[in-house]
Design a protein around this motif. Structure first.
Motif, short mmCIF file in Angstrom:
data_model
loop_
_atom_site.label_atom_id
_atom_site.label_comp_id
_atom_site.label_asym_id
_atom_site.label_seq_id
_atom_site.Cartn_x
_atom_site.Cartn_y
_atom_site.Cartn_z
N SER A 206 51.91 76.25 9.97
CA SER A 206 50.95 77.19 10.54
C SER A 206 51.28 77.48 12.01
CB SER A 206 49.54 76.62 10.41
OG SER A 206 48.62 77.42 11.06
N LEU A 207 51.63 76.44 12.76
CA LEU A 207 51.99 76.62 14.17
C LEU A 207 53.23 77.49 14.31
CD1 LEU A 207 51.68 75.79 17.19
CD2 LEU A 207 53.19 73.88 16.68
N TRP A 208 54.24 77.24 13.46
CA TRP A 208 55.47 78.04 13.53
C TRP A 208 55.17 79.51 13.25
CZ3 TRP A 208 57.97 74.04 9.82
CH2 TRP A 208 58.29 72.89 10.53
N ILE A 209 54.32 79.76 12.26
CA ILE A 209 53.99 81.14 11.91
C ILE A 209 53.27 81.82 13.07
CG2 ILE A 209 52.49 82.53 10.42
CD1 ILE A 209 53.30 80.60 8.12
N GLN A 210 52.36 81.12 13.73
CA GLN A 210 51.66 81.70 14.88
C GLN A 210 52.63 82.03 16.01
OE1 GLN A 210 48.49 79.03 15.99
NE2 GLN A 210 47.75 78.92 13.90
N ARG A 211 53.58 81.14 16.27
CA ARG A 211 54.55 81.39 17.34
C ARG A 211 55.46 82.57 17.01
NH1 ARG A 211 56.42 75.23 19.00
NH2 ARG A 211 54.56 74.75 20.21
N ILE A 212 55.88 82.64 15.75
CA ILE A 212 56.74 83.75 15.34
C ILE A 212 55.98 85.06 15.46
CG2 ILE A 212 57.94 84.78 13.37
CD1 ILE A 212 58.48 81.85 12.43
N ASN A 213 54.73 85.08 15.00
CA ASN A 213 53.92 86.30 15.06
C ASN A 213 53.74 86.76 16.51
OD1 ASN A 213 52.43 88.39 13.92
ND2 ASN A 213 50.52 87.28 14.16
N ALA A 214 53.46 85.82 17.41
CA ALA A 214 53.29 86.18 18.82
C ALA A 214 54.58 86.76 19.40
CB ALA A 214 52.86 84.95 19.62
N ALA A 215 55.72 86.15 19.05
CA ALA A 215 57.00 86.62 19.58
C ALA A 215 57.36 88.00 19.01
CB ALA A 215 58.11 85.62 19.26
N VAL A 216 57.05 88.22 17.74
CA VAL A 216 57.33 89.51 17.12
C VAL A 216 56.50 90.60 17.76
CG1 VAL A 216 57.05 90.82 14.98
CG2 VAL A 216 58.14 88.61 14.93
N ARG A 217 55.26 90.31 18.05
CA ARG A 217 54.39 91.31 18.68
C ARG A 217 54.82 91.60 20.13
NH1 ARG A 217 49.72 92.52 15.72
NH2 ARG A 217 49.61 91.30 13.80
N LEU A 218 55.44 90.63 20.80
CA LEU A 218 56.01 90.91 22.13
C LEU A 218 57.22 91.83 21.99
CD1 LEU A 218 55.91 87.46 23.97
CD2 LEU A 218 54.60 89.50 24.52
N PHE A 219 58.00 91.62 20.92
CA PHE A 219 59.17 92.46 20.66
C PHE A 219 58.76 93.90 20.39
CE2 PHE A 219 61.99 94.17 17.27
CZ PHE A 219 63.13 94.32 18.03
N ASP A 220 57.71 94.08 19.55
CA ASP A 220 57.19 95.41 19.23
C ASP A 220 55.75 95.23 18.76
OD1 ASP A 220 56.64 97.96 18.44
OD2 ASP A 220 57.94 97.93 16.68
N PRO A 221 54.76 95.76 19.49
CA PRO A 221 53.35 95.54 19.13
C PRO A 221 52.98 96.01 17.73
CG PRO A 221 53.51 96.41 21.35
CD PRO A 221 54.89 96.46 20.76
N ALA A 222 53.72 96.97 17.18
CA ALA A 222 53.40 97.47 15.83
C ALA A 222 54.03 96.59 14.74
CB ALA A 222 53.88 98.90 15.69
N PHE A 223 54.96 95.74 15.14
CA PHE A 223 55.68 94.88 14.19
C PHE A 223 54.88 93.59 13.99
CE2 PHE A 223 60.09 93.09 13.10
CZ PHE A 223 60.18 93.83 11.93
N THR A 224 54.76 93.12 12.74
CA THR A 224 53.97 91.92 12.47
C THR A 224 54.85 90.84 11.83
OG1 THR A 224 53.35 92.67 10.27
CG2 THR A 224 51.86 93.25 12.09
N TYR A 225 54.28 89.67 11.73
CA TYR A 225 54.98 88.54 11.12
C TYR A 225 55.40 88.85 9.69
CZ TYR A 225 55.44 84.19 8.54
OH TYR A 225 55.88 83.21 7.71
N SER A 226 54.48 89.39 8.90
CA SER A 226 54.79 89.63 7.49
C SER A 226 55.89 90.68 7.33
CB SER A 226 53.53 90.06 6.72
OG SER A 226 53.02 91.25 7.24
N ARG A 227 55.89 91.69 8.19
CA ARG A 227 56.94 92.70 8.13
C ARG A 227 58.28 92.12 8.57
NH1 ARG A 227 55.74 98.15 10.59
NH2 ARG A 227 57.46 98.68 9.23
N LEU A 228 58.24 91.19 9.53
CA LEU A 228 59.47 90.51 9.95
C LEU A 228 60.07 89.73 8.79
CD1 LEU A 228 61.42 89.46 12.29
CD2 LEU A 228 59.92 87.48 12.32
#
Length: 121
Positions: A59-81
């Motif tokens: 769960s922690l890893w998923i939260q970190r990945i989601n936060a980093a993806v949104r920094l990369f592109d606010p419209a991009f999400t964890y699930s789309r990554l």
């Protein structure tokens, strides 16, 4: 038949439980009967929480990945990554992705870029 005394065996068994209960509060660390209950319950918690630890870290890893993806592109999400990584054929687990997101943002952004390209194609 002669009587068998089990003093040594019993004492060793008691001492083993008392040693496991070291650091417990009050009678839980000195009284054998109470210490046995406390040690048994502690072992139940330890067994249960070894499984829970895996879930909480994922769960922690998923939260970190989601936060980093949104920094990369606010419209991009964890699930789309994750979908983009699968389509691009990139097999990187969540633990490694989260570590890259925290310690190597440039490498993570490159991977996210590949995932976005795979989604667009």
């Amino acid at each position: 038949m002669s009587r068998v005394k089990s003093g040594k065996v019993t004492h060793a068994r008691h001492r083993k439980v008392i040693k496991q209960a070291k650091g417990y509060y009050a009678a839980r660390s000195t009284n054998f009967r109470t210490a046995t209950q406390a040690v048994d319950k502690a072992n139940q918690y330890a067994t249960r929480d070894r499984k829970a630890k895996k879930r909480s870290f994922r769960s922690l890893w998923i939260q970190r990945i989601n936060a980093a993806v949104r920094l990369f592109d606010p419209a991009f999400t964890y699930s789309r990554l994750i979908d983009g990584l699968a389509k691009a054929g990139i097999e990187v687990d969540r633990k490694v992705l989260a570590d890259l997101a925290v310690h190597e943002p440039d490498a993570f952004n490159a991977i996210a870029g590949k995932a976005r390209e795979a989604l667009a194609a």
